[in-house]
Write an enzyme that holds these catalytic residues in place. Structure first.
Site, PDB file in Angstrom:
ATOM      1  N   GLY A   1      34.241 -11.366 -17.388  1.00 45.35           N
ATOM      2  CA  GLY A   1      35.634 -11.726 -17.109  1.00 45.35           C
ATOM      3  C   GLY A   1      36.602 -11.390 -18.210  1.00 45.35           C
ATOM      4  N   LYS A   2      36.300 -10.430 -19.060  1.00 48.19           N
ATOM      5  CA  LYS A   2      37.222 -10.082 -20.152  1.00 48.19           C
ATOM      6  C   LYS A   2      38.520  -9.473 -19.617  1.00 48.19           C
ATOM      7  CE  LYS A   2      34.120  -7.445 -22.108  1.00 48.19           C
ATOM      8  NZ  LYS A   2      32.971  -7.731 -21.216  1.00 48.19           N
ATOM      9  N   THR A   3      38.389  -8.528 -18.718  1.00 54.95           N
ATOM     10  CA  THR A   3      39.583  -7.903 -18.143  1.00 54.95           C
ATOM     11  C   THR A   3      40.358  -8.901 -17.295  1.00 54.95           C
ATOM     12  OG1 THR A   3      38.368  -5.806 -18.075  1.00 54.95           O
ATOM     13  CG2 THR A   3      40.397  -5.933 -16.813  1.00 54.95           C
TER      14      THR A   3
ATOM     15  N   HIS B   1      -2.113  -9.933  -6.512  1.00 52.16           N
ATOM     16  CA  HIS B   1      -1.284  -9.708  -7.700  1.00 52.16           C
ATOM     17  C   HIS B   1      -0.176 -10.773  -7.788  1.00 52.16           C
ATOM     18  CE1 HIS B   1       0.562  -6.989 -10.783  1.00 52.16           C
ATOM     19  NE2 HIS B   1       1.651  -7.645 -10.411  1.00 52.16           N
ATOM     20  N   GLU B   2       0.566 -10.967  -6.699  1.00 51.99           N
ATOM     21  CA  GLU B   2       1.665 -11.928  -6.720  1.00 51.99           C
ATOM     22  C   GLU B   2       1.141 -13.364  -6.814  1.00 51.99           C
ATOM     23  OE1 GLU B   2       4.616 -10.982  -7.152  1.00 51.99           O
ATOM     24  OE2 GLU B   2       4.209  -8.859  -6.846  1.00 51.99           O
TER      25      GLU B   2
ATOM     26  N   ASP C   1       5.465  -5.121 -15.170  1.00 50.08           N
ATOM     27  CA  ASP C   1       4.967  -6.247 -15.961  1.00 50.08           C
ATOM     28  C   ASP C   1       4.631  -5.800 -17.384  1.00 50.08           C
ATOM     29  OD1 ASP C   1       5.181  -7.705 -13.638  1.00 50.08           O
ATOM     30  OD2 ASP C   1       3.084  -7.438 -13.086  1.00 50.08           O
TER      31      ASP C   1
END
Length: 638
Positions: free
Chosen positions: A233-235, A451-452, A526
């Site tokens: 949010g700089k601009t 794997h998951e 990973d």
């Protein structure tokens, strides 16, 4: 105020083209019409005359034009009189041209032929060179016309406008926002960022009421630098300053100063500050100032004079050159403050550095509330839940989530956006587009599930790993499966926390080793993540016992241009060994955890194959309540 209209006709470049076309037409009509005529010898002409093929002869001092009669013209190869010219006019050019050496003898020969009936008519004509003259003058006319055209452009005329003229190339490209006519962004439109807004609001107060500070000897700051990650949010803060201060606001990017011509950048800086002084009090906002503010001598490898350095030198002079009573404040934004020149950062130029950080959970709720104003949502939408589901998101990311949720609801033909649409939007942004039609064999699908499930199991059974939200084996983006976590928002990270995160990350590959006694290429992301974490522990944060309290991190960014490493070869070998030991240690730890809970791992993988998406409640059914109660503490504290 009405504008005074000038009666002077406006210059149009098409006028030049019209003049050129008229000149070409004039040449076509005034030329002698002998361009298609064939040159023959005098003896051949006499033969044609004796054969009664010549109808008319027109001659001047040294040249004669020969016109054949109709029968001879149709038989000859040169039928130029039957061909129309460029503009459709009938071509009446002669068939032949003859060079006359002795005009008197030629005249006598024509008289004899006319008396004998071999020549119907003949005569003389004055020699005209207008066609040749115009042909010679045409290039000169074109050059003069082009010169006048360019001079009018350079002096500010023409239809190209101010930005397209040569003499205006040194003018500033800053966009001026008028406080009376342009749409204003206010601080109400900027959610979160309380500390940054407090600093910015004080700058606005300087411009609105400078006497409040100058009456007791205070000086208005000359500049403020907004620093922070992209999308924070700089601009937007700068736009809010423009709306709140109600003063002229000049906005441009750092790259607008840089041009291929030498000296243009410095000239634009001078013109920018000149305009700002004339309209003071005013604000100048330079976005991405690192385009010209990079530390001098760092980016110029050739050693030659750099145009960006000249622009920076002029900017330094202007910021330190005008007095404090001019009421001109310079705002700038960058996400690479470490590479800026030290002279630019000193007091008296950018007096204040305002750090715009990623929003915390409370600020994310405020940002959601701002972006949800324009979205038709259900009444019972839990904004607190959305804020907790988006850790590490910037303001721009949250705006993207809200927009994506609206698109998702519209895709499903809904009239209101609900909670599930926002969750789908987060999944879409974090993981990528869901690909349910991707062809995966049953063996591969089970391998992905193992794997998951390995990630989920290790993260559930390690104390400091991020708590899991859901696991899926539906392909998204470039990944074949994904696990969503809700990381704790920490200000500092301890060694055991990083080790637990590494162990959970290696859980996928460890599960493949435990179940199949084989490993695959599916753990590439990973391994990349773990390598970065381990190397950071050793070389950046000083969390390794053998290397001790030492870091090779350079916050100034100057090491970017060094060709040598900041440590010896022996130290490099030690670093490689320690990084490898860290990774292998956590990999073995993950194998041990999964070996102890192999039955539950297989049960979780089977459930994942069946449902394709499982949630935290499914893990509680298999493993029981998570043995660490920190998750509830996190929710209570935020």
């Amino acid at each position: 105020m009405s504008q005074i209209k000038s009666n002077k006709p406006r210059y149009n470049p098409w006028m030049l083209y019209a003049v050129i076309i008229l000149i070409i037409i004039g040449i076509s009509y005034t030329s002698g019409g002998s361009g298609n005529s064939k040159q023959i010898s005098l003896s051949k002409f006499y033969n044609l005359l004796d054969e009664n093929k010549v109808e008319k002869v027109v001659f001047n001092k040294n040249t004669a034009k020969i016109y054949l009669n109709k029968e001879a013209a149709e038989k000859t190869d040169n039928k130029s009189e039957n061909l129309p010219n460029l503009f459709g006019r009938k071509n009446d050019s002669p068939q032949y041209i003859v060079d006359v050496a002795s005009p008197d003898l030629f005249q006598k020969k024509l008289d004899e032929a006319h008396l004998s009936g071999k020549l119907k008519e003949f005569g003389s004509e004055a020699e005209s060179n207008w066609g040749e003259i115009l042909t010679m003058l045409l290039p000169v006319i074109l050059i003069i016309g082009f010169w006048f055209f360019m001079m009018r452009r350079m002096s500010g005329g023409g239809a190209g406008g101010g930005g397209g003229q040569i003499f205006s190339i040194g003018k500033s490209k800053a966009k001026l926002f008028d406080e009376k006519t342009d749409t204003r962004v206010t601080f109400k439109d900027v959610a979160g960022l309380e500390g940054a807004k407090e600093e910015i609001e004080e700058i606005v107060e300087f411009l609105k009421n400078p006497e409040k500070y100058t009456s007791i000897g205070g000086k208005i700051p000359k500049g403020a630098l907004l620093v922070g990650p992209p999308g924070t949010g700089k601009t937007l803060l700068a736009k809010a300053v423009a709306g709140e201060a109600k003063v002229p606001f000049f906005s441009l990017s750092g790259s607008d100063f840089v041009e291929m011509f030498v000296g243009v950048g410095a000239s634009r800086v001078r013109d920018l500050f000149k305009q700002a002084k004339e309209k003071s009090p005013a604000i100048i906002f330079i976005d991405e100032i690192d385009a010209i503010g990079r530390a001098r001598g760092k980016s110029n490898m050739s050693g030659s004079n750099d145009e960006r350095e000249n622009t920076l030198n002029q900017l330094l002079t202007e910021m330190d050159g005008f007095g404090t009573n001019t009421n001109v404040i310079v705002l700038a934004a960058t996400n690479r403050a470490e590479i800026l020149d030290k002279a630019l950062m000193r007091a008296g130029r950018f007096d204040r550095q305002i750090y715009v950080d990623l929003p915390d959970v409370r600020e994310r709720k405020q940002i959601f509330e701002v972006h949800l104003r324009s979205i038709k949502k259900v009444d019972d939408l839990d904004v607190d839940f959305l804020a907790k589901q988006t850790p590490g998101f910037s303001g721009a990311d949250i705006a993207n989530v809200c927009n994506e949720a609206a698109l998702t609801a519209a895709r499903k033909n809904k009239k209101m956006v609900d909670k599930q649409d926002f969750l789908d939007a987060v999944d879409r942004i974090v993981g990528g587009l869901e690909k349910k039609n991707k062809i995966i064999s049953p063996e591969e699908k089970y391998a992905i599930a193992i794997h998951e499930a390995g990630h989920a199991t290790v993260s559930w059974l390690t104390e400091h790993a991020a708590p899991l939200i859901k696991v899926t084996i539906v392909p998204r983006g470039m990944s074949l499966g994904a696990a969503w976590y809700l990381p704790e928002e920490r200000q500092i990270v301890r060694t055991e926390q990083m080790l637990d995160e590494m162990c959970a990350t290696m859980g996928g590959r460890a599960a493949e080793r435990v179940i199949f006694d084989k490993i695959s290429t599916g753990a590439l992301s990973d391994l990349e993540k773990v390598n970065k974490q381990a190397k950071a522990m050793v070389t950046v944060y000083g969390l390794n016992e053998k290397l001790g309290n030492i870091t090779y991190y350079d916050s100034s960014g100057q090491s970017e241009y060094n060709f040598s490493k900041p440590y010896s070869e022996d130290t490099a070998k030690l670093i490689d060994k320690e990084v490898s030991d860290l990774i292998e240690g956590q990999y073995q730890r993950a194998i041990d955890i999964l070996t102890e809970n192999k039955d539950k791992l297989i049960q979780l993988a089977d459930l994942l194959c069946e449902k394709e998406v499982i949630f935290k409640e499914d893990l509680e059914t298999i493993f029981g309540k998570r043995p660490f109660s920190k998750e509830e503490i996190i929710v209570e504290t935020v």
